[in-house]
Motif scaffolding. Structure first.
Motif, PDB file in Angstrom:
ATOM      1  N   GLN A  15      -4.165 -14.146  -5.218  1.00  0.00           N
ATOM      2  CA  GLN A  15      -4.671 -13.498  -6.416  1.00  0.00           C
ATOM      3  C   GLN A  15      -4.038 -12.128  -6.539  1.00  0.00           C
ATOM      4  O   GLN A  15      -3.727 -11.489  -5.550  1.00  0.00           O
ATOM      5  N   LEU A  16      -3.820 -11.694  -7.773  1.00  0.00           N
ATOM      6  CA  LEU A  16      -3.248 -10.382  -8.004  1.00  0.00           C
ATOM      7  C   LEU A  16      -4.287  -9.300  -7.750  1.00  0.00           C
ATOM      8  O   LEU A  16      -5.460  -9.476  -8.045  1.00  0.00           O
ATOM      9  N   SER A  17      -3.828  -8.175  -7.221  1.00  0.00           N
ATOM     10  CA  SER A  17      -4.745  -7.052  -7.022  1.00  0.00           C
ATOM     11  C   SER A  17      -5.124  -6.482  -8.381  1.00  0.00           C
ATOM     12  O   SER A  17      -4.454  -6.728  -9.382  1.00  0.00           O
ATOM     13  N   ARG A  18      -6.162  -5.697  -8.423  1.00  0.00           N
ATOM     14  CA  ARG A  18      -6.641  -5.125  -9.683  1.00  0.00           C
ATOM     15  C   ARG A  18      -5.570  -4.262 -10.333  1.00  0.00           C
ATOM     16  O   ARG A  18      -5.303  -4.379 -11.531  1.00  0.00           O
ATOM     17  N   SER A  19      -4.933  -3.397  -9.551  1.00  0.00           N
ATOM     18  CA  SER A  19      -3.898  -2.524 -10.119  1.00  0.00           C
ATOM     19  C   SER A  19      -2.698  -3.323 -10.601  1.00  0.00           C
ATOM     20  O   SER A  19      -2.084  -2.975 -11.615  1.00  0.00           O
ATOM     21  N   ALA A  20      -2.370  -4.396  -9.911  1.00  0.00           N
ATOM     22  CA  ALA A  20      -1.251  -5.244 -10.340  1.00  0.00           C
ATOM     23  C   ALA A  20      -1.593  -5.960 -11.643  1.00  0.00           C
ATOM     24  O   ALA A  20      -0.738  -6.121 -12.515  1.00  0.00           O
ATOM     25  N   LYS A  21      -2.863  -6.381 -11.786  1.00  0.00           N
ATOM     26  CA  LYS A  21      -3.292  -7.028 -13.033  1.00  0.00           C
ATOM     27  C   LYS A  21      -3.190  -6.047 -14.194  1.00  0.00           C
ATOM     28  O   LYS A  21      -2.712  -6.392 -15.276  1.00  0.00           O
ATOM     29  N   LYS A  51      -0.351  -4.070 -19.060  1.00  0.00           N
ATOM     30  CA  LYS A  51       0.368  -2.983 -19.742  1.00  0.00           C
ATOM     31  C   LYS A  51       1.795  -3.403 -20.088  1.00  0.00           C
ATOM     32  O   LYS A  51       2.281  -3.141 -21.186  1.00  0.00           O
ATOM     33  N   ASN A  52       2.462  -4.056 -19.133  1.00  0.00           N
ATOM     34  CA  ASN A  52       3.827  -4.521 -19.385  1.00  0.00           C
ATOM     35  C   ASN A  52       3.862  -5.545 -20.514  1.00  0.00           C
ATOM     36  O   ASN A  52       4.754  -5.526 -21.352  1.00  0.00           O
ATOM     37  N   LYS A  53       2.899  -6.439 -20.515  1.00  0.00           N
ATOM     38  CA  LYS A  53       2.822  -7.467 -21.561  1.00  0.00           C
ATOM     39  C   LYS A  53       2.608  -6.817 -22.927  1.00  0.00           C
ATOM     40  O   LYS A  53       3.273  -7.174 -23.905  1.00  0.00           O
ATOM     41  N   HIS A 104       0.827  -1.204   0.000  1.00  0.00           N
ATOM     42  CA  HIS A 104       0.000   0.000   0.000  1.00  0.00           C
ATOM     43  C   HIS A 104       0.862   1.254   0.000  1.00  0.00           C
ATOM     44  O   HIS A 104       0.436   2.286  -0.495  1.00  0.00           O
ATOM     45  N   SER A 105       2.083   1.177   0.547  1.00  0.00           N
ATOM     46  CA  SER A 105       2.930   2.362   0.601  1.00  0.00           C
ATOM     47  C   SER A 105       3.610   2.651  -0.731  1.00  0.00           C
ATOM     48  O   SER A 105       3.989   3.771  -0.989  1.00  0.00           O
ATOM     49  N   SER A 106       3.775   1.649  -1.599  1.00  0.00           N
ATOM     50  CA  SER A 106       4.411   1.892  -2.895  1.00  0.00           C
ATOM     51  C   SER A 106       3.361   2.349  -3.893  1.00  0.00           C
ATOM     52  O   SER A 106       2.380   1.661  -4.128  1.00  0.00           O
ATOM     53  N   LYS A 107       3.567   3.519  -4.480  1.00  0.00           N
ATOM     54  CA  LYS A 107       2.587   4.098  -5.404  1.00  0.00           C
ATOM     55  C   LYS A 107       2.701   3.478  -6.785  1.00  0.00           C
ATOM     56  O   LYS A 107       1.728   3.071  -7.372  1.00  0.00           O
ATOM     57  N   GLY A 108       3.924   3.431  -7.341  1.00  0.00           N
ATOM     58  CA  GLY A 108       4.116   2.916  -8.700  1.00  0.00           C
ATOM     59  C   GLY A 108       4.207   1.407  -8.704  1.00  0.00           C
ATOM     60  O   GLY A 108       4.818   0.818  -7.829  1.00  0.00           O
ATOM     61  N   VAL A 109       3.597   0.791  -9.683  1.00  0.00           N
ATOM     62  CA  VAL A 109       3.650  -0.666  -9.795  1.00  0.00           C
ATOM     63  C   VAL A 109       4.335  -0.990 -11.108  1.00  0.00           C
ATOM     64  O   VAL A 109       3.830  -0.688 -12.168  1.00  0.00           O
ATOM     65  N   SER A 110       5.530  -1.590 -11.024  1.00  0.00           N
ATOM     66  CA  SER A 110       6.238  -1.906 -12.249  1.00  0.00           C
ATOM     67  C   SER A 110       6.036  -3.358 -12.649  1.00  0.00           C
ATOM     68  O   SER A 110       6.154  -3.705 -13.800  1.00  0.00           O
TER      69      SER A 110
END
Length: 157
Positions: A123-129, A134-136, A103-109
């Motif tokens: 399960q992956l969180s929505r933002s992580a999915k 996007k990365n794919k 929760h403390s990290s804003k950017g998800v790479s």
């Protein structure tokens, strides 16, 4: 007796067990985790309202008498299949550290695993999915443009 040390000792001997199949009962859970030490308490969580009222929530907590027993159980049981599903076993204190770090990290790479009390563990969180998709797409676009360049260079030579 130092109260903080007692709380730390207690949290280090308490395990979070997630990704439980709904067919696993409290008795079966205790039976699975008893070989690793003295189980002091067990909290098997149930839905208390809504359409799933009375059904298991898919996770539980087990308290051992010592942190060594808890660490051994974690080591032996994490990833082990139970009713065809790999168990997620962590020290209960680790679960909250992982959650707060995410929760403390804003950017998800890249995708991160999330296990919050209300969701299914693993399960992956929505933002992580979204970040993973996007990365794919970016990778596929890069591969596609480099393949086109190579094809163009081959046709010129």
């Amino acid at each position: 007796m130092d109260l903080n040390r007692f709380i730390d000792e207690k949290s280090e001997s308490r395990l979070y067990i997630g990704n439980l199949d709904l067919r696993i009962t409290e008795a079966a859970l205790i039976k699975m985790f008893s070989p690793f030490g003295k189980v002091v308490s067990e909290d098997f969580l149930w839905h208390t309202r809504g359409p799933k009222r009375g059904e298991p929530r898919g996770f539980a907590f087990i308290q051992y008498s010592t942190k060594e027993e808890a660490r051994l159980a974690k080591e032996k049981m994490h990833g082990r299949l139970a009713c065809g599903r790999p168990l997620v076993v962590r020290l209960a204190s680790e679960k909250y550290m992982v959650e707060s770090a995410e929760h403390s990290s804003k950017g998800v790479s890249e995708p991160t695993k999330v296990s919050t009390a209300g969701s299914n563990s693993g399960q992956l969180s929505r933002s992580a999915k979204i970040a993973a998709i996007k990365n794919k797409l970016k990778t596929l676009e890069e591969e596609g443009s480099s393949a086109k360049k190579q094809k163009h260079e081959d046709s010129i030579s």
